[in-house]
Each structure stands twice: as structure tokens, then as C-alpha cells.
Scaffold this motif. Structure first.
Motif, PDB file in Angstrom:
ATOM      1  N   CYS A  10      76.241  -8.581 -37.205  1.00 45.62           N
ATOM      2  CA  CYS A  10      77.731  -8.778 -36.787  1.00 45.62           C
ATOM      3  C   CYS A  10      78.264  -7.195 -36.383  1.00 45.62           C
ATOM      4  CB  CYS A  10      78.130  -9.416 -37.629  1.00 45.62           C
ATOM      5  SG  CYS A  10      78.330  -8.903 -39.282  1.00 45.62           S
ATOM      6  N   SER A  11      79.490  -7.528 -36.165  1.00 50.73           N
ATOM      7  CA  SER A  11      80.615  -6.352 -35.911  1.00 50.73           C
ATOM      8  C   SER A  11      81.905  -6.383 -36.442  1.00 50.73           C
ATOM      9  CB  SER A  11      80.633  -6.065 -34.200  1.00 50.73           C
ATOM     10  OG  SER A  11      79.435  -5.769 -33.732  1.00 50.73           O
ATOM     11  N   ILE A  12      82.395  -5.391 -37.101  1.00 49.69           N
ATOM     12  CA  ILE A  12      83.616  -5.364 -37.515  1.00 49.69           C
ATOM     13  C   ILE A  12      84.468  -4.497 -36.725  1.00 49.69           C
ATOM     14  CG2 ILE A  12      85.207  -4.871 -39.707  1.00 49.69           C
ATOM     15  CD1 ILE A  12      83.086  -5.587 -41.473  1.00 49.69           C
ATOM     16  N   VAL A  13      85.533  -5.105 -36.072  1.00 44.16           N
ATOM     17  CA  VAL A  13      86.448  -4.307 -35.123  1.00 44.16           C
ATOM     18  C   VAL A  13      87.898  -4.775 -35.315  1.00 44.16           C
ATOM     19  CG1 VAL A  13      87.192  -4.096 -32.720  1.00 44.16           C
ATOM     20  CG2 VAL A  13      84.637  -4.650 -33.213  1.00 44.16           C
ATOM     21  N   ILE A  14      88.575  -3.596 -35.791  1.00 44.90           N
ATOM     22  CA  ILE A  14      89.973  -3.681 -36.063  1.00 44.90           C
ATOM     23  C   ILE A  14      90.697  -2.269 -35.555  1.00 44.90           C
ATOM     24  CG2 ILE A  14      92.004  -4.162 -37.691  1.00 44.90           C
ATOM     25  CD1 ILE A  14      89.859  -5.366 -39.662  1.00 44.90           C
ATOM     26  N   ILE A  20      97.627  -1.945 -41.106  1.00 43.85           N
ATOM     27  CA  ILE A  20      96.483  -2.124 -42.120  1.00 43.85           C
ATOM     28  C   ILE A  20      96.458  -0.940 -42.788  1.00 43.85           C
ATOM     29  CG2 ILE A  20      93.885  -2.314 -42.229  1.00 43.85           C
ATOM     30  CD1 ILE A  20      93.891  -4.013 -40.033  1.00 43.85           C
ATOM     31  N   VAL A  21      96.438  -1.199 -44.244  1.00 44.41           N
ATOM     32  CA  VAL A  21      96.534   0.113 -45.339  1.00 44.41           C
ATOM     33  C   VAL A  21      95.723  -0.236 -46.317  1.00 44.41           C
ATOM     34  CG1 VAL A  21      97.936   1.618 -46.701  1.00 44.41           C
ATOM     35  CG2 VAL A  21      99.141   0.631 -44.637  1.00 44.41           C
ATOM     36  N   GLY A  22      94.732   0.723 -46.495  1.00 51.24           N
ATOM     37  CA  GLY A  22      93.671   0.196 -47.625  1.00 51.24           C
ATOM     38  C   GLY A  22      93.048   1.565 -48.108  1.00 51.24           C
ATOM     39  N   ASN A  60      94.352   2.866 -37.497  1.00 51.03           N
ATOM     40  CA  ASN A  60      94.939   2.180 -38.428  1.00 51.03           C
ATOM     41  C   ASN A  60      95.561   3.004 -39.449  1.00 51.03           C
ATOM     42  OD1 ASN A  60      94.010  -0.805 -38.092  1.00 51.03           O
ATOM     43  ND2 ASN A  60      92.055   0.245 -37.974  1.00 51.03           N
ATOM     44  N   SER A  61      95.729   2.651 -40.756  1.00 53.24           N
ATOM     45  CA  SER A  61      96.282   3.370 -41.822  1.00 53.24           C
ATOM     46  C   SER A  61      95.493   3.452 -43.159  1.00 53.24           C
ATOM     47  CB  SER A  61      97.889   2.872 -42.313  1.00 53.24           C
ATOM     48  OG  SER A  61      98.827   2.913 -40.965  1.00 53.24           O
ATOM     49  N   LEU A  81      85.856   5.559 -37.268  1.00 52.82           N
ATOM     50  CA  LEU A  81      86.957   5.541 -38.274  1.00 52.82           C
ATOM     51  C   LEU A  81      88.086   6.511 -37.915  1.00 52.82           C
ATOM     52  CD1 LEU A  81      84.928   5.357 -41.675  1.00 52.82           C
ATOM     53  CD2 LEU A  81      85.871   3.403 -40.206  1.00 52.82           C
ATOM     54  N   SER A  82      88.121   6.877 -36.662  1.00 51.97           N
ATOM     55  CA  SER A  82      89.043   7.878 -36.294  1.00 51.97           C
ATOM     56  C   SER A  82      90.485   7.412 -36.385  1.00 51.97           C
ATOM     57  CB  SER A  82      88.659   8.505 -34.713  1.00 51.97           C
ATOM     58  OG  SER A  82      88.933   7.199 -33.714  1.00 51.97           O
ATOM     59  N   SER A  83      91.313   8.502 -36.393  1.00 49.15           N
ATOM     60  CA  SER A  83      92.723   8.337 -36.415  1.00 49.15           C
ATOM     61  C   SER A  83      93.430   7.375 -37.405  1.00 49.15           C
ATOM     62  CB  SER A  83      93.321   7.700 -34.924  1.00 49.15           C
ATOM     63  OG  SER A  83      92.927   8.508 -34.000  1.00 49.15           O
TER      64      SER A  83
END
Length: 203
Positions: A10-14, A20-22, A60-61, A81-83
Motif C-alpha cells: 500500500c501507499s500513504i499519500v497526503i 495536518i500537524v503532527g 504539510n505541517s 517528506l519535503s516542505s
């Protein structure tokens, strides 16, 4: 979130989800819980973090440090995981992701050196570490990455001699601009290294 299942992979794409902060140090635990739920919902098809092929969480954040557990995703091919707002050192365990072809940690606040363990990423095609606070030298052992077609370490605090072998013969000055004190070949628009200067050799 976009999930793609191919057999048990599977892939995780957000991407571009500014809300999104975490803390990335606990994200792998969250992914584990998500995978456990997905396993239950899919009727018991076995899945785990080791089944992830792609993780795209750019723009994301996300904050915090990267967990050493990131090295558990052994079949991972793309890690973006850029930006974000990631801190701390790059985990040396990323060097264990030997199937990785695309690695981007650009535009964060990462510190420390480029891990020498990256020399084990022999399938790597893209490596972008630009716009961080990385220091030290570019490991000469990265000359072993013969499939590397794109490298960007610009806008960091790196110094020392830019490697010249392997894929480095194809890279342009833009890959290295805005660092502390690079030296090397004239074509890279950096000063010659002191150990390579004629005056140093005569001495």
C-alpha cells in the motif's frame, strides 16, 4: 488520505494538506494503528509497515524528529517528506531501505550530517536534501550510487570537497549552491581544494 492496495502492499499519500500537524516521532505508531484497522477491515489480509511502497507527506505541517523506525519499511520505494518542519538528524536507518528510488527531505529544518549509510541505497535515482541546516561533508562513499540521476544539497551548511566519481560527474553547480565552504572542480563553480592546489603539493 489515498490508499492504494496491490496484493498486500500500500501507499500513504497526503500532500498539500496544510491543516495536518503532527509529531513525526509518533507518526509511525499512528500508521501502525491505521494498518491494524485496515487489516481488520479488509477481512484479515495481512499488512504491516513493511508492506509500504510509497510514503508521500509533502507540503504539510509535520513537526518533530524522524523516528529510527523509519528503517523498518524495507520495501519502500518512494519517501517524500519535503516542505514540512522536521527537526533533528537524518536517521541512519534510512540507509537500510535498499529498494528506495526517490528520497526527498527538502525544505525542512534537518541538522547534522548526511549519513554515510546512504551509500547502501544503490537503487536511488533521486536524492533531494536541499533547504535544510545540514553540515559536514558530502560522504565520498555516495559515489557508489551509480543510478543517481538527480542530486540537490543546495542551501545547507555543507563544506569540504565535492566528490568527483560515479554519478557526481553529471551534476551541475546548482546542486551545490549556497553552502558554507565547498571546494572541488572548477566546473562546479567552487574554489579548488587546498589539498589539490599546486602550492600544497609542492610543500
Amino acid at each position: 488520505m489515498e490508499e492504494e492496495f496491490v496484493e498486500t502492499y500500500c501507499s500513504i499519500v497526503i500532500e498539500n494538506a496544510k491543516y495536518i500537524v503532527g509529531w513525526v516521532s509518533v507518526m509511525l505508531s499512528s500508521w501502525k494503528r491505521w494498518v491494524e484497522k485496515a487489516t481488520t477491515d479488509s477481512g484479515g489480509v495481512s499488512m504491516s509497515l513493511t508492506d509500504l511502497l510509497e510514503v508521500k507527506l509533502s507540503s504539510n505541517s509535520l513537526t518533530g524528529v524522524l523516528s529510527l523506525e523509519i528503517g523498518d519499511m524495507k520495501v519502500l520505494k518512494i519517501l517524500n517528506l519535503s516542505s514540512n518542519q522536521l527537526l533533528g538528524d537524518i536517521p541512519i536507518t534510512i540507509g537500510g531501505l535498499i529498494d528506495l528510488t526517490d528520497l526527498s527531505l527538502a525544505v525542512n529544518q534537518l541538522e547534522g550530517s548526511i549519513p554515510e549509510s546512504f551509500s547502501a541505497l544503490l537503487s536511488l535515482d533521486i536524492l533531494d536534501l536541499s533547504y535544510n541546516n545540514l553540515s559536514g561533508r558530502i560522504p565520498k562513499c555516495l559515489e557508489a550510487l551509480l543510478y543517481l540521476k538527480y542530486l540537490n544539497v543546495s542551501f545547507n551548511n555543507l563544506r569540504g570537497k565535492i566528490p568527483t566519481g560515479g554519478p557526481f560527474v553529471h551534476f551541475w553547480p546548482t546542486s551545490f549552491i549556497s553552502n558554507d565552504a565547498f571546494c572541488g572542480e572548477p566546473r562546479l563553480q567552487v574554489p579548488p581544494c587546498e589539498e589539490d592546489s599546486p602550492h600544497k603539493k609542492k610543500g
